[in-house]
Scaffold this motif. Structure first.
Motif, short mmCIF file in Angstrom:
data_model
loop_
_atom_site.label_atom_id
_atom_site.label_comp_id
_atom_site.label_asym_id
_atom_site.label_seq_id
_atom_site.Cartn_x
_atom_site.Cartn_y
_atom_site.Cartn_z
N HIS A 311 0.84 -1.20 0.00
CA HIS A 311 0.00 0.00 0.00
C HIS A 311 0.88 1.25 0.00
CE1 HIS A 311 -3.76 -2.21 0.78
NE2 HIS A 311 -3.06 -2.95 1.62
N ARG A 312 0.54 2.20 -0.87
CA ARG A 312 1.23 3.49 -0.92
C ARG A 312 0.26 4.56 -0.47
NH1 ARG A 312 2.19 4.89 -6.12
NH2 ARG A 312 4.19 5.95 -5.80
N LEU A 313 0.57 5.21 0.65
CA LEU A 313 -0.35 6.18 1.23
C LEU A 313 0.20 7.59 1.17
CD1 LEU A 313 -1.61 4.41 4.51
CD2 LEU A 313 -2.40 4.12 2.14
N VAL A 314 -0.71 8.54 1.06
CA VAL A 314 -0.38 9.96 1.20
C VAL A 314 -1.13 10.48 2.42
CG1 VAL A 314 -2.24 10.54 -0.44
CG2 VAL A 314 -0.53 12.26 0.15
N ALA A 315 -0.45 11.32 3.20
CA ALA A 315 -1.08 11.98 4.34
C ALA A 315 -0.81 13.47 4.23
CB ALA A 315 -0.54 11.43 5.66
N VAL A 316 -1.84 14.26 4.44
CA VAL A 316 -1.74 15.71 4.36
C VAL A 316 -2.25 16.31 5.67
CG1 VAL A 316 -2.45 17.80 3.12
CG2 VAL A 316 -2.15 15.64 1.87
N LEU A 317 -1.51 17.26 6.21
CA LEU A 317 -1.93 17.98 7.42
C LEU A 317 -1.81 19.47 7.14
CD1 LEU A 317 0.11 15.41 8.33
CD2 LEU A 317 -0.79 16.04 10.57
N LEU A 318 -2.90 20.21 7.36
CA LEU A 318 -2.93 21.65 7.13
C LEU A 318 -3.30 22.38 8.41
CD1 LEU A 318 -4.76 21.86 3.67
CD2 LEU A 318 -2.30 21.83 4.12
N ARG A 319 -2.72 23.55 8.56
CA ARG A 319 -2.94 24.41 9.73
C ARG A 319 -2.73 23.63 11.03
NH1 ARG A 319 -4.24 29.55 10.08
NH2 ARG A 319 -5.04 30.38 12.02
N GLY A 320 -1.51 23.16 11.19
CA GLY A 320 -1.14 22.44 12.39
C GLY A 320 -0.18 23.25 13.25
N GLU A 321 0.10 22.71 14.43
CA GLU A 321 1.06 23.31 15.35
C GLU A 321 1.96 22.21 15.90
OE1 GLU A 321 1.37 26.44 15.71
OE2 GLU A 321 -0.53 27.26 15.01
N HIS A 322 3.11 22.59 16.39
CA HIS A 322 4.03 21.63 17.00
C HIS A 322 3.58 21.28 18.41
CE1 HIS A 322 6.87 21.46 13.74
NE2 HIS A 322 7.11 22.76 13.77
N ARG A 323 2.35 20.91 18.54
CA ARG A 323 1.83 20.47 19.82
C ARG A 323 0.60 19.57 19.58
NH1 ARG A 323 0.48 26.17 19.87
NH2 ARG A 323 -1.76 26.45 19.60
#
Length: 411
Positions: A311-323
């Motif tokens: 399986h080849r997956l993509v993950a996207v995270l927008l407007r995040g913080e280092h917490r």
């Protein structure tokens, strides 16, 4: 014709008024605004049409230029009904997502099949920051030859933000500049590529044209590097869609698989050694790709991809913080979660109605799609002029029919 007295019967007045209102509503601008308002109310999503308010003046248009209108919101969410939800989107009885993933919008999907495995506010509109460089790079590999050369300028080296270290006067191949763009998110590399593509405005036009052809309806580039600009937006769904298209391009995929590289320097100096700035690309088992991003308005963004068990997956995270943990840890936790969901029912799919990608290198492409050439469409999918004139003709026929019927009855 009305009676000689000049009085128009109430029924005819009502009909004419109704036709007039319908004609006005059929105007693309009015219909689009009303449709967007209704969709925003129906979804209840705070960022259904626009990203959060900016914290500085980086998105103020230059003097004399208007503020861009919000991008139209499709009548139906691309990717399936559940892709229109604002909160957590998950298969029935699936394990909960990792608590450490705190991004406002995120998605995890299969690169091969396009199946969306889980998401949060997938079509919520946020700013991309440097992850938009995936789109910049995809335009460049489609439009330029990898062996073409670019001589860096002082303007390239002086560009604001992150830099790979291009030296004015040094000549690089397009492939080397793209490597610096993807591995170390060089804004100087983005500026140099934009010069080769015809300038910043032309490159932004090409980026937005490609986004439309990929059906990335939440995406509008305002800069080539991801620095905030007027009207800039994307969504987790769109960035997954764009990376899927990019990874299906052999040239992009080859550069994306690079972890370390050397770039030319002025005579007498050792080569410039660069490495990927993504912990996921460098350290995650099966890591395929990693792109980081940050601006004050966008906050932290990530686009990552990995392969495991076929399986080849993509993950996207927008407007995040280092917490509560670093964004790289959040990205790896989301990939781990996705691999646990691969055998469960999908919740949506990455859809591109007008396929423009292939598994072989693309040649130069400068053509516009029919939609792009005709301009923006009205909510019914018709070009503005056709839709509006058609409605006026129908309105005229309705009025004429009503007048004929009325005359026959009075006789």
């Amino acid at each position: 014709m009305p009676p000689a007295s000049g009085r128009v019967p109430p029924a005819l007045k009502c009909l004419i008024a109704s036709v007039t209102v319908l004609s006005l509503l059929a105007s693309p601008s009015v219909a689009t605004a009303a449709s967007q308002s209704q969709r925003g109310e129906r979804t209840g999503c705070s960022n259904a049409t626009l990203p959060p308010s900016p914290v500085d003046s980086s998105e103020v248009p230059p003097p004399g230029e208007p503020t861009p209108d919000p991008l139209p919101v499709p009548d139906e969410p691309l990717g399936g009904d559940r892709m229109g939800e604002c909160g957590l989107v998950a298969p029935p009885q699936a394990p909960p997502p990792p608590r450490e993933v705190g991004a406002a919008g995120w998605i995890v999907a299969e690169l091969g099949s396009g199946d969306v495995l889980a998401a949060r506010n997938p079509h919520g509109r946020y700013r991309p920051a440097s992850v938009i460089k995936v789109l910049t790079a995809l335009v460049a590999v489609r439009e330029l030859e990898m062996s073409d050369t670019i001589t860096a300028t002082r303007a390239d080296a002086a560009i604001e933000g992150s830099s790979v270290g291009l030296e004015p006067g040094v000549t690089y191949t397009v492939r080397q500049v793209l490597t610096g763009l993807i591995l170390q998110s060089g804004n100087d590399a983005a500026h140099a590529l934009a010069r080769e593509l015809g300038g910043r405005r032309e490159t932004v036009r090409l980026m937005n044209g490609l986004a439309r052809r990929l059906d990335a309806t939440d995406t509008r580039a305002a800069t080539v590097s991801g620095l905030d600009g007027p009207g800039m937006s994307t969504s987790a769904y769109d960035m997954a869609l764009i990376l899927r298209a990019a990874m299906n391009n052999a040239e992009f995929a080859e550069i994306a698989s690079t972890r370390r590289a050397e770039l030319p320097t002025p005579p007498g100096q050792p080569p410039l050694r660069i490495a990927s700035d993504s912990d996921v690309a460098l350290n995650y088992p099966g890591g395929l790709f990693g792109k980081t991003g940050f601006t004050d308005d966008a906050r932290h963004t990530r686009v990552v991809a990995a392969e495991r068990g076929g399986h080849r997956l993509v993950a996207v995270l927008l407007r995040g913080e280092h917490r509560p943990v670093d964004m790289s840890e959040q990205a790896t936790a989301l990939l781990d979660h996705g691999f646990r969901l691969t055998e469960r029912r999908r919740v949506g799919e990455l859809v591109t109605r007008r396929t423009t990608t292939s598994t072989t290198p693309d040649t130069r492409r400068t053509e516009e799609s029919p939609r792009q050439a005709a301009g923006s469409e009205d909510p019914r999918g018709l070009p503005p002029v056709v839709g509006f004139l058609g409605t006026l003709l129908l309105a005229a026929l309705a009025v004429l029919t009503a007048v004929v019927v009325y005359r026959r009855r009075t006789r």
